[in-house]
Design a protein around this motif. Sequence first.
Motif, mmCIF file in Angstrom:
data_model
loop_
_atom_site.group_PDB
_atom_site.id
_atom_site.type_symbol
_atom_site.label_atom_id
_atom_site.label_comp_id
_atom_site.label_asym_id
_atom_site.label_seq_id
_atom_site.Cartn_x
_atom_site.Cartn_y
_atom_site.Cartn_z
ATOM 1 N N UNK A 1 -2.648 -6.146 9.119
ATOM 2 C CA UNK A 1 -1.549 -5.764 8.890
ATOM 3 C C UNK A 1 -0.575 -7.162 8.484
ATOM 4 N N UNK A 2 -0.853 -8.096 9.157
ATOM 5 C CA UNK A 2 0.102 -9.400 8.925
ATOM 6 C C UNK A 2 -0.631 -9.847 7.553
ATOM 7 N N UNK A 3 -1.813 -9.939 7.028
ATOM 8 C CA UNK A 3 -2.157 -10.148 5.979
ATOM 9 C C UNK A 3 -1.593 -9.358 4.844
ATOM 10 N N UNK A 4 -1.533 -8.170 4.893
ATOM 11 C CA UNK A 4 -0.690 -7.387 4.081
ATOM 12 C C UNK A 4 0.558 -7.581 3.817
ATOM 13 N N UNK A 5 1.212 -7.815 4.871
ATOM 14 C CA UNK A 5 2.527 -8.186 4.748
ATOM 15 C C UNK A 5 2.885 -9.524 3.921
ATOM 16 N N UNK B 1 -0.752 -18.390 -7.024
ATOM 17 C CA UNK B 1 -1.004 -18.223 -5.958
ATOM 18 C C UNK B 1 0.194 -17.376 -4.955
ATOM 19 N N UNK B 2 -0.373 -16.045 -4.714
ATOM 20 C CA UNK B 2 0.644 -15.158 -4.331
ATOM 21 C C UNK B 2 1.198 -15.402 -3.066
ATOM 22 N N UNK B 3 0.391 -16.134 -2.271
ATOM 23 C CA UNK B 3 0.945 -16.644 -0.961
ATOM 24 C C UNK B 3 1.728 -17.619 -0.916
ATOM 25 N N UNK B 4 1.809 -18.541 -2.199
ATOM 26 C CA UNK B 4 2.839 -19.699 -2.225
ATOM 27 C C UNK B 4 3.909 -19.378 -3.448
ATOM 28 N N UNK B 5 5.115 -18.908 -2.999
ATOM 29 C CA UNK B 5 5.961 -18.321 -4.005
ATOM 30 C C UNK B 5 6.617 -19.732 -4.569
ATOM 31 N N UNK B 6 6.381 -21.034 -4.139
ATOM 32 C CA UNK B 6 7.165 -22.288 -4.766
ATOM 33 C C UNK B 6 6.315 -23.005 -5.975
ATOM 34 N N UNK B 7 5.176 -22.399 -6.594
ATOM 35 C CA UNK B 7 4.600 -22.969 -7.646
ATOM 36 C C UNK B 7 5.108 -22.812 -9.033
ATOM 37 N N UNK C 1 2.197 -8.427 0.199
ATOM 38 C CA UNK C 1 3.436 -7.700 0.079
ATOM 39 C C UNK C 1 4.772 -8.508 -0.565
ATOM 40 N N UNK C 2 5.075 -9.449 0.525
ATOM 41 C CA UNK C 2 6.054 -10.336 0.272
ATOM 42 C C UNK C 2 5.906 -11.174 -0.921
ATOM 43 N N UNK C 3 4.848 -11.713 -1.169
ATOM 44 C CA UNK C 3 4.644 -12.566 -2.462
ATOM 45 C C UNK C 3 4.743 -11.600 -3.614
ATOM 46 N N UNK C 4 4.364 -10.375 -3.571
ATOM 47 C CA UNK C 4 4.532 -9.471 -4.761
ATOM 48 C C UNK C 4 5.953 -9.200 -5.054
ATOM 49 N N UNK C 5 6.876 -8.863 -3.781
ATOM 50 C CA UNK C 5 8.249 -8.650 -3.946
ATOM 51 C C UNK C 5 8.908 -10.025 -4.543
ATOM 52 N N UNK C 6 8.531 -11.024 -4.324
ATOM 53 C CA UNK C 6 9.127 -12.315 -4.995
ATOM 54 C C UNK C 6 8.703 -12.410 -6.574
ATOM 55 N N UNK D 1 -9.011 5.537 -0.982
ATOM 56 C CA UNK D 1 -9.464 4.129 -1.086
ATOM 57 C C UNK D 1 -8.254 3.240 -0.620
ATOM 58 N N UNK D 2 -6.985 3.620 -0.654
ATOM 59 C CA UNK D 2 -5.758 2.742 -0.500
ATOM 60 C C UNK D 2 -5.708 2.467 0.826
ATOM 61 N N UNK D 3 -5.903 0.907 0.902
ATOM 62 C CA UNK D 3 -5.569 0.229 2.406
ATOM 63 C C UNK D 3 -4.332 0.091 2.899
ATOM 64 N N UNK D 4 -3.454 0.473 2.013
ATOM 65 C CA UNK D 4 -1.913 0.174 2.394
ATOM 66 C C UNK D 4 -1.371 1.164 3.437
ATOM 67 N N UNK D 5 -1.001 0.885 4.552
ATOM 68 C CA UNK D 5 -0.676 2.027 5.372
ATOM 69 C C UNK D 5 0.756 2.756 4.677
ATOM 70 N N UNK D 6 0.940 4.130 5.130
ATOM 71 C CA UNK D 6 1.929 4.845 4.389
ATOM 72 C C UNK D 6 3.161 4.351 4.670
ATOM 73 N N UNK D 7 3.417 3.618 5.858
ATOM 74 C CA UNK D 7 4.827 3.089 5.987
ATOM 75 C C UNK D 7 5.205 1.761 5.422
ATOM 76 N N UNK D 8 4.097 1.239 4.663
ATOM 77 C CA UNK D 8 4.309 -0.110 4.015
ATOM 78 C C UNK D 8 4.312 0.293 2.119
ATOM 79 N N UNK D 9 4.044 1.410 2.171
ATOM 80 C CA UNK D 9 4.381 1.919 0.411
ATOM 81 C C UNK D 9 5.666 2.206 -0.019
ATOM 82 N N UNK D 10 5.963 2.011 -1.226
ATOM 83 C CA UNK D 10 7.443 2.376 -1.742
ATOM 84 C C UNK D 10 7.510 3.731 -1.626
ATOM 85 N N UNK D 11 8.690 4.179 -1.590
ATOM 86 C CA UNK D 11 9.103 5.360 -1.516
ATOM 87 C C UNK D 11 8.892 6.122 -2.751
ATOM 88 N N UNK D 12 8.505 7.454 -2.677
ATOM 89 C CA UNK D 12 8.139 8.163 -3.731
ATOM 90 C C UNK D 12 9.094 9.157 -4.120
#
Length: 368
Positions: free
Chosen positions: A162-166, A68-74, A169-174, A196-207
């Motif tokens: 954007x809040x759903x994307x946040x 569960x990506x939105x639940x980091x405690x499993x 991304x937080x779950x992926x970082x964990x 087709x990338x829905x991720x805004x530019x300011x939320x993407x990792x630096x290249x």
Amino acid sequence: MNVRDIKIFAGIRQFTDWWAGELRILVPRAMENWIGGGPAQVILRMGEKQTHLLLREDGEERELGECDLLDGGSDNFEQLRELIAQQLPKDAMVQIELPAHRVLTREAFLPIATEHTLNQVIGFEMDRLTPFTAAEVGYTCRMLERMSEQNKIRIELNIVRRDYLNDLLAGAVQLGLAVNAVYVGQQNGCVYESRDNLLPGDMRPEVEPLWSNRNRSLLAVLLLLIGLTVVFPIYRQVSSIEQLETEIASVSKDAGVVGNKKRLLIAHLEGREILVNKKNNRSAKLENIRKLTELLPDNTWVSKLTIDDETISMQGESLKSSDLIEMLEQEKLFKNVEFVSPVTINRSSNMERYEIRLQLAENDGGAN
């Protein structure tokens, strides 16, 4: 192959793998992907409750687990995090695939003049086309139809809050993952485009920028190697030419002496050949004179005789010049016997003056 040989080849293989890995660090990611056919892809495919973690390499896709990506405690979450840290490539591209019901999709019509600036126009028109502002969502748009007669274009607009994307991304970082892209789709092996990338530019990792310090250093090394590749053969060629010139200069004196002797020998042979030809021609002329002397009757005189390579001309007096033509034509050595000028009478000697020209048959036959 015995056990010793197997160990030797295994050691060589281990060394080459280590050396290739060290060199790989120096190669920019873009170049490495272009040479190797593209990086590995880590896919977080969102389901109703669970997120499936998949790895796509060399066109093949395999599932590594789910959480569960939105639940980091499993418990599954912790196991996947350890698996990612140990097995997944560090340079893998990470993308999230959202189900269609997680994305707001709608169609809209815009003036045809906005065809080439769709993203900018949608950013300004977001609050009119949707209940959100451009700062509250991540979005993509693409043209579905170009309606030239109505001076409009029909577009498809995909929107994610954007809040759903946040939260994603937080779950992926964990999990230890940095997400590069968020797409809409659930098809295995689906290939997406950057638009087709829905991720805004300011939320993407630096290249890493193309003109970074490391890339500049690599370019300098590459140019140096190219320069050495071009200059070194030229230097060797110039050195070889100089060495050859030195060797040629050392033997040029002897070659000049040999050349002078050769020229003198050729001149001597040519002079000898000229003398031989003159001797042969003189013998032939004497033979022709002897033959004429035998043929001409006693009542005929020759006052002038000219002999060259092909013809004989003679002038003189005879009691009956007409007999001379028939007499000379019977000889095989001569042909085309003819008077050059009319026959005249010398009143003092009462004899006929003639001038006859004839051709040598032997020369004609040799020419043919």
